[in-house]
Design an enzyme around this catalytic site. Structure first.
Site, PDB file in Angstrom:
ATOM      1  CG  ASP A  39      -2.049   0.997   1.100  1.00  0.00           C
ATOM      2  OD1 ASP A  39      -3.214   0.563   1.022  1.00  0.00           O
ATOM      3  OD2 ASP A  39      -1.774   2.225   1.075  1.00  0.00           O
ATOM      4  CB  ILE A  40       0.870   4.258  -2.161  1.00  0.00           C
ATOM      5  CG1 ILE A  40       1.974   5.132  -2.708  1.00  0.00           C
ATOM      6  CG2 ILE A  40      -0.377   5.059  -1.848  1.00  0.00           C
ATOM      7  CD1 ILE A  40       1.663   5.730  -4.074  1.00  0.00           C
ATOM      8  CD  GLU A 103      -8.630   5.955   0.103  1.00  0.00           C
ATOM      9  OE1 GLU A 103      -7.648   5.938  -0.660  1.00  0.00           O
ATOM     10  OE2 GLU A 103      -8.543   6.097   1.330  1.00  0.00           O
ATOM     11  CB  VAL A 104      -9.002   1.745  -5.251  1.00  0.00           C
ATOM     12  CG1 VAL A 104      -8.676   1.241  -6.651  1.00  0.00           C
ATOM     13  CG2 VAL A 104      -7.977   2.778  -4.798  1.00  0.00           C
ATOM     14  CG  HIS A 108      -8.617  -3.280  -2.573  1.00  0.00           C
ATOM     15  ND1 HIS A 108      -9.549  -2.537  -3.263  1.00  0.00           N
ATOM     16  CD2 HIS A 108      -8.354  -2.580  -1.440  1.00  0.00           C
ATOM     17  CE1 HIS A 108      -9.825  -1.431  -2.587  1.00  0.00           C
ATOM     18  NE2 HIS A 108      -9.117  -1.436  -1.465  1.00  0.00           N
ATOM     19  CG  HIS A 110      -6.694  -2.919   2.947  1.00  0.00           C
ATOM     20  ND1 HIS A 110      -6.007  -1.732   2.814  1.00  0.00           N
ATOM     21  CD2 HIS A 110      -7.881  -2.726   2.314  1.00  0.00           C
ATOM     22  CE1 HIS A 110      -6.752  -0.857   2.142  1.00  0.00           C
ATOM     23  NE2 HIS A 110      -7.888  -1.441   1.833  1.00  0.00           N
TER      24      HIS A 110
HETATM   25  P1  AMP Z   1      -9.712   1.321   0.065  1.00  0.00           P
HETATM   26  O1  AMP Z   1     -10.031   2.528   0.864  1.00  0.00           O
HETATM   27  O2  AMP Z   1     -10.046   0.031   0.791  1.00  0.00           O
HETATM   28  O3  AMP Z   1     -10.311   1.389  -1.319  1.00  0.00           O
HETATM   29  O4  AMP Z   1      -8.142   1.273  -0.064  1.00  0.00           O
HETATM   30  C1  AMP Z   1      -7.436   1.772  -1.150  1.00  0.00           C
HETATM   31  C2  AMP Z   1      -5.990   1.731  -0.762  1.00  0.00           C
HETATM   32  O5  AMP Z   1      -5.224   1.908  -1.935  1.00  0.00           O
HETATM   33  C3  AMP Z   1      -5.549   2.818   0.219  1.00  0.00           C
HETATM   34  O6  AMP Z   1      -5.035   2.221   1.400  1.00  0.00           O
HETATM   35  C4  AMP Z   1      -4.482   3.595  -0.545  1.00  0.00           C
HETATM   36  O7  AMP Z   1      -3.407   4.001   0.274  1.00  0.00           O
HETATM   37  C5  AMP Z   1      -4.044   2.585  -1.580  1.00  0.00           C
HETATM   38  N1  AMP Z   1      -3.481   3.132  -2.810  1.00  0.00           N
HETATM   39  C6  AMP Z   1      -3.953   4.152  -3.556  1.00  0.00           C
HETATM   40  N2  AMP Z   1      -3.181   4.347  -4.633  1.00  0.00           N
HETATM   41  C7  AMP Z   1      -2.184   3.428  -4.561  1.00  0.00           C
HETATM   42  C8  AMP Z   1      -1.059   3.133  -5.373  1.00  0.00           C
HETATM   43  N3  AMP Z   1      -0.786   3.825  -6.506  1.00  0.00           N
HETATM   44  N4  AMP Z   1      -0.234   2.130  -4.988  1.00  0.00           N
HETATM   45  C9  AMP Z   1      -0.485   1.443  -3.854  1.00  0.00           C
HETATM   46  N5  AMP Z   1      -1.546   1.670  -3.055  1.00  0.00           N
HETATM   47  C10 AMP Z   1      -2.372   2.660  -3.397  1.00  0.00           C
END
Ligand code: AMP
Length: 125
Positions: A39-40, A103-104, A108, A110
C-alpha cells in the site's frame, strides 16, 4: 459486471492502471489471477493489498462472477501474503462502497500487520 447497485467497473481506476503497468507498484507476489503489492500509504509495518487481476468492483461482484479458479487463486495469494505474519497476528480487511470508505473501486483485501492493531472498528465522531 457489477452487482448490488454498485457502479459499473471503471477501467481507469488506479488498480486497473497498475495491472496494465501504467503505474508502478512495489510487487510482493504475483499469481495467475492475483497481484499483491505494498500500500502506498501504509497503516502498519506490513500493509499489502491483494487484488484479483479480473475487473471486479466489490466482494459481491467478485464472488458472484469470478471463476472458481480465480477465487481459489486469489485467496491462496491472500494466505501466502499473510503467512509470515501468522506468529504475531495480522488483519484482513476489505472496504466496499460508501459506508466503508472504499477509495479504489477494484475489489481488494488489505493485509495489515507488524504491530498491535487495536480495535477492529473505530466509530466516526
Ligand atoms: P480502500 O479505501 O479500501 O479502497 O483502499 C485503497 C488503498 O489503496 C488505500 O489504502 C491507498 O493508500 C491505496 N493506494 C492508492 N493508490 C495506490 C497506489 N498507486 N499504490 C499502492 N496503493 C495505493
Amino acid at each position: 459486471m457489477s452487482v448490488n447497485g454498485l457502479p459499473p467497473y471503471d477501467t481507469n481506476n488506479i488498480f486497473a492502471r497498475i495491472l496494465r503497468g501504467e503505474i508502478p507498484c512495489k510487487r510482493v507476489l504475483e499469481t495467475p489471477h492475483a497481484l499483491a503489492f505494498d500500500d502506498i500509504n501504509p497503516l502498519a509495518p506490513t500493509h499489502v493489498l491483494v487484488i484479483p487481476k479480473g475487473a471486479y468492483v466489490s466482494a459481491a461482484d467478485f464472488h458472484a462472477t469470478a471463476t472458481d479458479a480465480e477465487i481459489a487463486d486469489f485467496y491462496r495469494a491472500v494466505g501466502q501474503v499473510g503467512a509470515p505474519l501468522e506468529t504475531g497476528g495480522y488483519r484482513l480487511l476489505a472496504n466496499m462502497g460508501h459506508h466503508a470508505g472504499q477509495e479504489v473501486p477494484h475489489f481488494h483485501v488489505h493485509v495489515v500487520g507488524g504491530r498491535a492493531l487495536g480495535p477492529m472498528l473505530k466509530t466516526p465522531a
